[in-house]
Design an enzyme around this catalytic site. Structure first.
Site, PDB file in Angstrom:
ATOM      1  N   ASP A   1      -2.938 -12.490   9.711  1.00 47.77           N
ATOM      2  CA  ASP A   1      -2.745 -10.352   9.253  1.00 47.77           C
ATOM      3  C   ASP A   1      -1.649 -10.140  10.185  1.00 47.77           C
ATOM      4  OD1 ASP A   1      -2.833  -8.086   8.596  1.00 47.77           O
ATOM      5  OD2 ASP A   1      -4.324  -8.213   6.555  1.00 47.77           O
TER       6      ASP A   1
ATOM      7  N   ASP B   1       2.999 -12.789  10.850  1.00 52.21           N
ATOM      8  CA  ASP B   1       3.406 -11.815   9.864  1.00 52.21           C
ATOM      9  C   ASP B   1       4.633 -12.815   8.324  1.00 52.21           C
ATOM     10  OD1 ASP B   1       6.343 -10.222   8.396  1.00 52.21           O
ATOM     11  OD2 ASP B   1       7.248 -10.571  10.791  1.00 52.21           O
ATOM     12  N   VAL B   2       3.957 -11.900   7.202  1.00 55.79           N
ATOM     13  CA  VAL B   2       4.324 -13.226   5.931  1.00 55.79           C
ATOM     14  C   VAL B   2       6.636 -13.013   5.844  1.00 55.79           C
ATOM     15  CG1 VAL B   2       2.149 -13.049   4.768  1.00 55.79           C
ATOM     16  CG2 VAL B   2       4.375 -11.539   4.742  1.00 55.79           C
TER      17      VAL B   2
ATOM     18  N   TYR C   1       7.733  -2.308  -7.169  1.00 58.54           N
ATOM     19  CA  TYR C   1       6.589  -3.447  -6.683  1.00 58.54           C
ATOM     20  C   TYR C   1       6.568  -4.051  -8.299  1.00 58.54           C
ATOM     21  CZ  TYR C   1       1.626  -3.463  -6.726  1.00 58.54           C
ATOM     22  OH  TYR C   1       0.323  -4.720  -6.358  1.00 58.54           O
TER      23      TYR C   1
ATOM     24  N   LYS D   1       6.376  -8.187  -7.878  1.00 56.31           N
ATOM     25  CA  LYS D   1       5.290  -8.944  -8.804  1.00 56.31           C
ATOM     26  C   LYS D   1       5.877 -10.148  -9.807  1.00 56.31           C
ATOM     27  CE  LYS D   1       2.506  -7.793  -5.155  1.00 56.31           C
ATOM     28  NZ  LYS D   1       1.080  -8.415  -4.693  1.00 56.31           N
TER      29      LYS D   1
END
Length: 261
Positions: A36, A59-60, A152, A156
């Site tokens: 995370d 940090d993705v 969003y 997604k």
């Protein structure tokens, strides 16, 4: 012990679905890299699990951060078998309300972050002779449009079709990696805190959301963790490119127009 001796990386594991998934994976026999951007939260989850887990600051949105996370996982556990891409963020807004900084953040975390995770996991699993799956958490908003969360939905929706592309690539290359997307309805997690604050009552928020779900309640993080566990396990060994919908019948169709009084 459905994941006995498996090695997993779980993102967004400081809270909510990610935390529940990391704990569930460990309970089912996996060793887990609890990842995370919230390093303190990742550490707390890893401490909760014990020796089967390591906390990883991730940090993705950063390719280098992914490389570091994979390296830490392999150094500690020897290989990678499973990636659960769970980290995500959301901001409200219709198409005309969208702010560029919020759009960019959602695309960076929800879509680019998943893409980078898929790249890193495929390379790591292949390099270390792992065998498993990539589980990408999308949303109901990745299957249907919702007018007031346009950005969003876009982020997604990208996860949904990216997962199918990853599944096809791995199958065509003969790699022992499946890819499945998960599509939850509303989940009672920390991600709903801003909504609850805006409404002024968490119970009122949950009641309003539950009224839209035919089964009469919103999901818990454990509900979604259970679906991720199934997708990652050998019980789903013939599933890849699939979309698992965890929605309490919300997308099954409209409510009956012929109800008795």
């Amino acid at each position: 012990m459905r994941l006995k001796d498996k090695i997993a990386i779980v993102t967004g594991a400081a809270s909510g679905i990610g935390r529940a998934t990391a704990i569930t994976f460990a309970r089912e026999g996996a060793s887990v890299a609890v990842s995370d951007i919230n390093s303190e939260g990742a550490y707390a989850t890893a401490q909760n699990i014990g020796d089967q887990a390591i906390p990883v600051s991730l940090d993705v949105t950063s390719e280098q951060s992914w490389a570091d996370a994979v390296s830490q996982t392999i150094n500690r556990f020897g290989r990678v078998d499973i990636l659960a891409n769970i980290a995500g963020i959301g901001f409200p807004g219709t198409i005309l309300d969208l702010k560029m900084d919020e759009w960019n953040k959602m695309i960076a975390v929800n879509l680019t972050g998943v893409m980078l995770g898929c790249q890193a996991a495929i390379r790591a699993i292949t390099k270390t002779n792992g065998h498993g799956a990539i589980i990408n958490v999308s949303s109901l908003a990745g299957l249907v449009g919702i007018s007031d969360v346009a950005g969003y939905c876009a982020s997604k929706g990208g996860v949904t079709t990216l997962s199918k592309s990853v599944a096809l690539y791995c199958a065509e290359q003969g790699l022992p990696i499946r890819c499945i997307s998960i599509h939850p309805t509303y989940v009672d997690s920390e991600m709903l805190d801003p909504v609850a604050d805006a409404i002024g009552s968490r119970e009122a928020m949950k009641a309003g959301m539950a009224s839209l779900v035919p089964m009469g309640r919103i999901a818990t993080p454990q509900d979604i963790a259970n679906s991720i566990l199934f997708a990652a396990s050998e019980e789903a060994s013939m599933m890849s490119g699939s979309a698992l919908v965890i929605d309490g019948a919300q997308l099954a169709g409209p409510s009956s127009a012929h109800k008795k009084d």
